[in-house]
Scaffold this active site. Structure first.
Site, mmCIF file in Angstrom:
data_model
loop_
_atom_site.group_PDB
_atom_site.id
_atom_site.type_symbol
_atom_site.label_atom_id
_atom_site.label_comp_id
_atom_site.label_asym_id
_atom_site.label_seq_id
_atom_site.Cartn_x
_atom_site.Cartn_y
_atom_site.Cartn_z
ATOM 1 N N GLU A 156 6.076 4.106 6.535
ATOM 2 C CA GLU A 156 7.348 4.658 6.052
ATOM 3 C C GLU A 156 7.139 6.122 5.664
ATOM 4 O OE1 GLU A 156 6.144 1.997 3.876
ATOM 5 O OE2 GLU A 156 7.068 0.345 4.986
ATOM 6 N N ASP B 149 0.862 -1.185 0.000
ATOM 7 C CA ASP B 149 0.000 0.000 0.000
ATOM 8 C C ASP B 149 0.899 1.235 0.000
ATOM 9 O OD1 ASP B 149 -1.857 1.975 0.331
ATOM 10 O OD2 ASP B 149 -2.773 1.162 2.140
ATOM 11 N N HIS B 150 1.277 1.679 -1.185
ATOM 12 C CA HIS B 150 2.262 2.757 -1.325
ATOM 13 C C HIS B 150 1.682 3.969 -2.029
ATOM 14 C CE1 HIS B 150 6.561 1.468 -0.409
ATOM 15 N NE2 HIS B 150 5.796 0.522 0.111
#
Length: 321
Positions: free
Chosen positions: A107, A37-38
């Site tokens: 992130e 999931d970016h």
């Protein structure tokens, strides 16, 4: 028997292709699937980052057997946990019980886009724990009001709930996240074959729960081409999550990996078409105690050849683990 999964890697393929790939993965016999999931790829050469939740909805309708799972979603910055709960409940309905919600502390690469800064690791873990509590409260039904350290929820209710809420997985990389996962998760997620992580998860309440690992691979009949592709698109992988979690963009990953050599990548990622090398790379995960291992074939345009090879060569070999 260890279950072998397929990864829809949103950083390296567009949404239509991702759905086509998971349909084929179901056909050739993979046991489960996961999706990243970016908001951004790791490196420019990967070239993609579609919205994972739209892809999941399409995948749920295009497949009938293969389980689906986020690997992983961060429920703290880009998405509010109340919104994650709604998306996950809807996915469980669309997938008719085949969905699992994998969560992690996130992130900077993906979360900085909403302009909220990037908290320290300790704060990120606090936010994740609070988010999981909110999600579980909403899965339980009824109205939820919450005024916590990091999140507020005002009169939220999920109007479409599955009979069984999706299991929640939490990604771990060290003692603190292992403790959190053991206490709060239904399964654990890790990208390194470290038995110590699973042992810590067990000590904090995770004993007997599924443990899902992930391994990049680069199949190609031409091993040199496989090594070149793995270096071009996946050299960031060896940086470790303490580094990978903090860099804010593709240029940072390009700079941080500028001295990584192709032979360094080939030493860490099985490349080519020697099935023994692929089995040997999976074996440490099985020996460490992982019950499920999701493979990532590197290169968006190289999925279908990999899936054909997996059907006839790789999966039969891995079934003997």
């Amino acid at each position: 028997m260890v279950k072998i999964g397929y990864t829809m890697m949103t950083e390296q393929a567009g949404p239509v292709e991702l759905v086509e790939h998971v349909v084929r993965a179901e056909e050739v016999g993979f046991d489960f699937s996961v999706i990243s999931d970016h908001y951004s790829p790791w490196l420019d050469s990967q070239g993609h980052a579609p919205y994972a939740w739209s892809v999941l909805g399409a995948a749920a309708q295009a497949t009938s057997r293969i389980p689906l799972m986020t690997y992983v979603t961060c429920p703290t910055m880009r998405y509010h946990p109340a919104v994650i709960a709604q998306k996950a409940a809807t996915m469980q309905l669309l997938a008719q019980g085949r969905f699992r919600l994998g969560l992690g502390a996130g992130e900077n690469l993906n979360e900085h886009v909403v302009g909220g800064g990037w908290p320290t690791a300790g704060v990120r873990q606090e936010m994740l724990a609070e988010a999981v509590g909110i999600i579980r409260s909403l899965f339980a039904g009824g109205y939820v009001n919450h005024h916590g350290t990091h999140f507020d929820v005002e009169g939220a209710k999920l109007w479409d709930l599955p009979d069984q809420p999706p299991p929640i997985g939490i990604a771990v990389s060290g003692p603190r996240s292992c403790a959190l996962a053991g206490e709060l998760a239904d399964l654990v997620i890790a990208t390194e074959p470290e038995a110590e992580l699973l042992e810590a998860f067990d000590r904090h309440g995770g004993a007997g729960k599924p443990r899902v690992g992930q391994l990049p691979v680069c199949y190609d009949p031409d091993r040199d081409a496989a090594v070149e592709r793995a270096h071009d698109q996946f050299r960031w992988f060896g940086g470790g999550w303490k580094v990978n979690a903090d860099l804010p963009g593709t240029s940072g990953f390009a700079g941080a990996t500028q001295f990584v050599r192709p032979e360094d990548v080939a030493g860490a990622i099985p490349c080519g078409n020697d099935v023994t090398a692929f089995v040997d790379a999976v074996r440490p995960y099985a020996e460490a105690g992982f019950t499920e291992i999701a493979l990532v074939q590197i290169g968006g345009e190289h999925q279908l050849p990999f899936l054909e090879w997996a059907e006839h060569t790789l999966l039969p070999a891995l079934r003997e683990l």
